[in-house]
Design a protein around this motif. Structure first.
Motif, mmCIF file in Angstrom:
data_model
loop_
_atom_site.group_PDB
_atom_site.id
_atom_site.type_symbol
_atom_site.label_atom_id
_atom_site.label_comp_id
_atom_site.label_asym_id
_atom_site.label_seq_id
_atom_site.Cartn_x
_atom_site.Cartn_y
_atom_site.Cartn_z
ATOM 1 N N LEU A 184 -8.400 0.965 -10.655
ATOM 2 C CA LEU A 184 -7.275 0.928 -9.707
ATOM 3 C C LEU A 184 -6.759 -0.506 -9.606
ATOM 4 C CD1 LEU A 184 -5.838 2.784 -7.485
ATOM 5 C CD2 LEU A 184 -7.263 1.559 -5.861
ATOM 6 N N HIS B 217 0.833 -1.208 0.000
ATOM 7 C CA HIS B 217 0.000 0.000 0.000
ATOM 8 C C HIS B 217 0.867 1.257 0.000
ATOM 9 C CE1 HIS B 217 -4.169 -1.398 0.365
ATOM 10 N NE2 HIS B 217 -3.707 -2.406 1.090
ATOM 11 N N SER C 41 -17.375 1.266 -7.346
ATOM 12 C CA SER C 41 -16.987 2.616 -6.917
ATOM 13 C C SER C 41 -15.720 2.571 -6.076
ATOM 14 C CB SER C 41 -18.122 3.275 -6.134
ATOM 15 O OG SER C 41 -18.340 2.592 -4.917
ATOM 16 N N GLY C 42 -15.487 1.452 -5.401
ATOM 17 C CA GLY C 42 -14.268 1.316 -4.595
ATOM 18 C C GLY C 42 -13.838 -0.129 -4.514
ATOM 19 N N GLN C 43 -14.112 -0.903 -5.570
ATOM 20 C CA GLN C 43 -13.802 -2.336 -5.557
ATOM 21 C C GLN C 43 -13.487 -2.811 -6.967
ATOM 22 O OE1 GLN C 43 -17.052 -1.312 -5.106
ATOM 23 N NE2 GLN C 43 -17.441 -1.409 -2.916
ATOM 24 N N ASN C 44 -12.682 -3.842 -7.042
ATOM 25 C CA ASN C 44 -12.499 -4.549 -8.312
ATOM 26 C C ASN C 44 -13.554 -5.654 -8.421
ATOM 27 O OD1 ASN C 44 -9.201 -3.935 -7.528
ATOM 28 N ND2 ASN C 44 -10.072 -3.194 -9.445
ATOM 29 N N THR D 253 -13.886 -7.037 -4.692
ATOM 30 C CA THR D 253 -12.747 -7.064 -3.767
ATOM 31 C C THR D 253 -12.236 -5.648 -3.522
ATOM 32 O OG1 THR D 253 -11.066 -7.257 -5.506
ATOM 33 C CG2 THR D 253 -11.971 -9.321 -4.636
ATOM 34 N N GLY D 254 -11.797 -5.416 -2.306
ATOM 35 C CA GLY D 254 -11.202 -4.127 -1.954
ATOM 36 C C GLY D 254 -10.817 -4.166 -0.490
ATOM 37 N N THR D 255 -9.965 -3.255 -0.099
ATOM 38 C CA THR D 255 -9.542 -3.226 1.304
ATOM 39 C C THR D 255 -10.737 -3.055 2.227
ATOM 40 O OG1 THR D 255 -7.380 -2.381 0.742
ATOM 41 C CG2 THR D 255 -8.167 -1.921 2.969
ATOM 42 N N TYR E 122 -11.873 10.187 -7.266
ATOM 43 C CA TYR E 122 -13.029 9.666 -6.531
ATOM 44 C C TYR E 122 -14.306 10.469 -6.763
ATOM 45 C CZ TYR E 122 -10.321 5.955 -4.826
ATOM 46 O OH TYR E 122 -9.578 4.803 -4.805
ATOM 47 N N GLY F 139 -6.048 -3.060 -7.660
ATOM 48 C CA GLY F 139 -6.313 -3.330 -6.254
ATOM 49 C C GLY F 139 -5.324 -4.327 -5.657
ATOM 50 N N ILE F 140 -4.976 -4.069 -4.426
ATOM 51 C CA ILE F 140 -4.078 -4.988 -3.720
ATOM 52 C C ILE F 140 -4.863 -6.227 -3.280
ATOM 53 C CG2 ILE F 140 -2.698 -5.162 -1.586
ATOM 54 C CD1 ILE F 140 -1.831 -2.194 -2.299
ATOM 55 N N THR F 141 -6.124 -6.053 -2.974
ATOM 56 C CA THR F 141 -6.963 -7.217 -2.670
ATOM 57 C C THR F 141 -7.157 -8.048 -3.940
ATOM 58 O OG1 THR F 141 -8.165 -5.658 -1.275
ATOM 59 C CG2 THR F 141 -9.017 -7.895 -1.370
ATOM 60 N N LYS G 156 -3.904 6.574 -6.633
ATOM 61 C CA LYS G 156 -5.059 6.678 -5.735
ATOM 62 C C LYS G 156 -5.061 8.119 -5.248
ATOM 63 C CE LYS G 156 -7.162 4.098 -1.928
ATOM 64 N NZ LYS G 156 -8.486 3.792 -2.452
ATOM 65 N N ARG H 155 2.329 1.912 -3.309
ATOM 66 C CA ARG H 155 1.343 2.508 -4.220
ATOM 67 C C ARG H 155 1.167 3.996 -3.907
ATOM 68 N NH1 ARG H 155 -4.484 -0.304 -4.731
ATOM 69 N NH2 ARG H 155 -4.832 0.709 -2.727
ATOM 70 N N GLU I 74 -14.859 -1.383 -12.961
ATOM 71 C CA GLU I 74 -14.790 -1.713 -11.533
ATOM 72 C C GLU I 74 -15.946 -1.085 -10.789
ATOM 73 O OE1 GLU I 74 -11.355 -0.051 -9.565
ATOM 74 O OE2 GLU I 74 -11.685 1.917 -10.433
HETATM 75 C C1 LIG Z 1 -11.677 2.729 -7.170
HETATM 76 C C2 LIG Z 1 -11.152 1.556 -6.420
HETATM 77 N N1 LIG Z 1 -10.976 0.395 -7.063
HETATM 78 C C3 LIG Z 1 -10.499 -0.696 -6.438
HETATM 79 C C4 LIG Z 1 -10.180 -0.655 -5.087
HETATM 80 C C5 LIG Z 1 -9.614 -1.866 -4.423
HETATM 81 O O1 LIG Z 1 -8.264 -1.637 -4.128
HETATM 82 P P1 LIG Z 1 -7.566 -2.323 -2.881
HETATM 83 O O2 LIG Z 1 -7.857 -3.770 -2.961
HETATM 84 O O3 LIG Z 1 -6.131 -2.011 -3.063
HETATM 85 O O4 LIG Z 1 -8.141 -1.696 -1.660
HETATM 86 C C6 LIG Z 1 -10.362 0.527 -4.377
HETATM 87 C C7 LIG Z 1 -10.036 0.614 -2.951
HETATM 88 O O5 LIG Z 1 -9.024 1.146 -2.584
HETATM 89 C C8 LIG Z 1 -10.840 1.664 -5.056
HETATM 90 O O6 LIG Z 1 -11.017 2.810 -4.408
#
Ligand SMILES: Cc1ncc(COP(=O)(O)O)c(C=O)c1O
Length: 315
Positions: free
Chosen positions: A218, A58, A196-199, A256-258, A165, A220-222, A160, A61, A194
């Protein structure tokens, strides 16, 4: 909805300040122009105390985001690892969410940012399941958004950065206004991008699919963790362009997402996915992911940064 739960301390440029003192001027550059780079990281409760999941990845990134926006970062990954671990301990946290932020402060009047100082803040606070405990087991009801993700080579999707956002907010607010939990956005080519905040992942006839890194999403690390765990489990994995209709024909869909971790999708556009409950592959991957994160399974990729062990080495 998730309201902030304050903790006591925030790290700011090498010192700890009180939560309520972490304020910025209304005319700081990041407020005016959305220029803050940030991360979202989870710290899990494990039998060996708090452990931060993929902290170095993280932070790397975060440094990459700063580099793309020409923000001069004065701290190394190692220094930020130590600061985040101290932060968790000082706040007496076990499980929490960390939100490192690199902002451009007060100074520049216009868009050119170089007269604003770069400031680093490290807050953390307790945060439960992003889409709710109910969705973690029963699945989220989603729609395909009418808003698209950004085109490649407009703003970098690998960064990021707060400005990216704005699209995510429109996607999420539209979903909520229409009674859905979350939305999946398409890219400018009409293919799945993707949430709004997940893959996004799709399971079809035993194969795990996700969209490639194509400049609209993005990395994603997840996402990366799930690709690794799926391959480890012997599943066939394909990163390839996915058309919208593939969602409706899927056996399983998950996000998936943090914040969201591994959240099953129960429906897309009011069409039920599979049997309308968490599918077998999603369940296995969710369990495996959470077992590693909570220190219940072998951490063979060294994804956990054990706060106390890290602090013991540092002092
Ligand atoms: C737009 C977006 N896509 C994907 C992710 C998933 O990324 P990560 O798994 O690194 O949290 C996030 C969350 O940070 C995000 O904000």
């Amino acid at each position: 909805m998730a309201k902030l739960n304050s903790t006591e301390w925030i790290w700011r440029d090498g010192e700890f300040i009180r939560w309520q003192d972490a304020t910025v001027h209304v005319l700081s550059h990041s407020m005016q122009f959305g220029s803050s780079a940030f991360e979202g990281i989870r710290c899990y409760s494990t039998p060996r105390g708090p452990a931060i999941f993929r902290l170095e990845d993280h932070l790397q990134r975060l440094l990459n985001s700063c580099r793309m926006y020409r923000m001069e970062m004065r701290y190394t990954v190692d220094e930020l690892v130590a600061a985040n671990c101290e932060l968790v301990e000082r706040n007496g946290m076990d499980a929490c969410y960390l939100r490192p932020m690199v902002i451009r402060g007060y100074g520049a009047a216009g868009m050119v940012p170089f007269d604003s100082p770069v400031e680093v803040y490290l807050p953390c606070w307790p945060w439960g399941a992003y889409l709710g405990d109910h969705a973690m087991e029963n699945g989220a009801d989603t729609c395909v958004s009418s808003w698209h993700r950004m085109a490649p080579n407009t703003t970098p999707s690998m960064a990021k950065i707060a400005g990216n956002y704005l699209g995510g907010q429109l996607i999420k607010m539209e979903a909520l206004a229409n009674g859905f939990d979350e939305a999946i956005a398409l890219g400018p080519d009409g293919m799945i991008s993707e949430g709004s905040g997940q893959n996004v992942f799709i399971v079809h006839r035993g194969t795990v699919y996700t969209t490639p890194l194509n400049g609209t999403l993005l990395p994603g690390i997840t996402r990366d963790s799930i690709l690794t765990l799926a391959r480890d489990a012997g599943l066939e994995v394909k990163e390839m362009p996915l058309q919208r209709d593939f969602l409706y024909a899927a056996d399983e869909v998950f996000l998936t997402g943090t914040a969201s971790e591994v959240t099953p999708v129960r429906s897309v556009d009011k069409l039920t996915i599979g049997a309308g409950r968490m599918g077998e592959v999603t369940r296995m991957l969710q369990r495996t992911f959470l077992d590693v994160a909570h220190g219940r399974a072998d951490d063979k990729y060294h994804w956990l940064c054990h706060v106390r062990a890290e602090r013991a080495v540092a002092t």
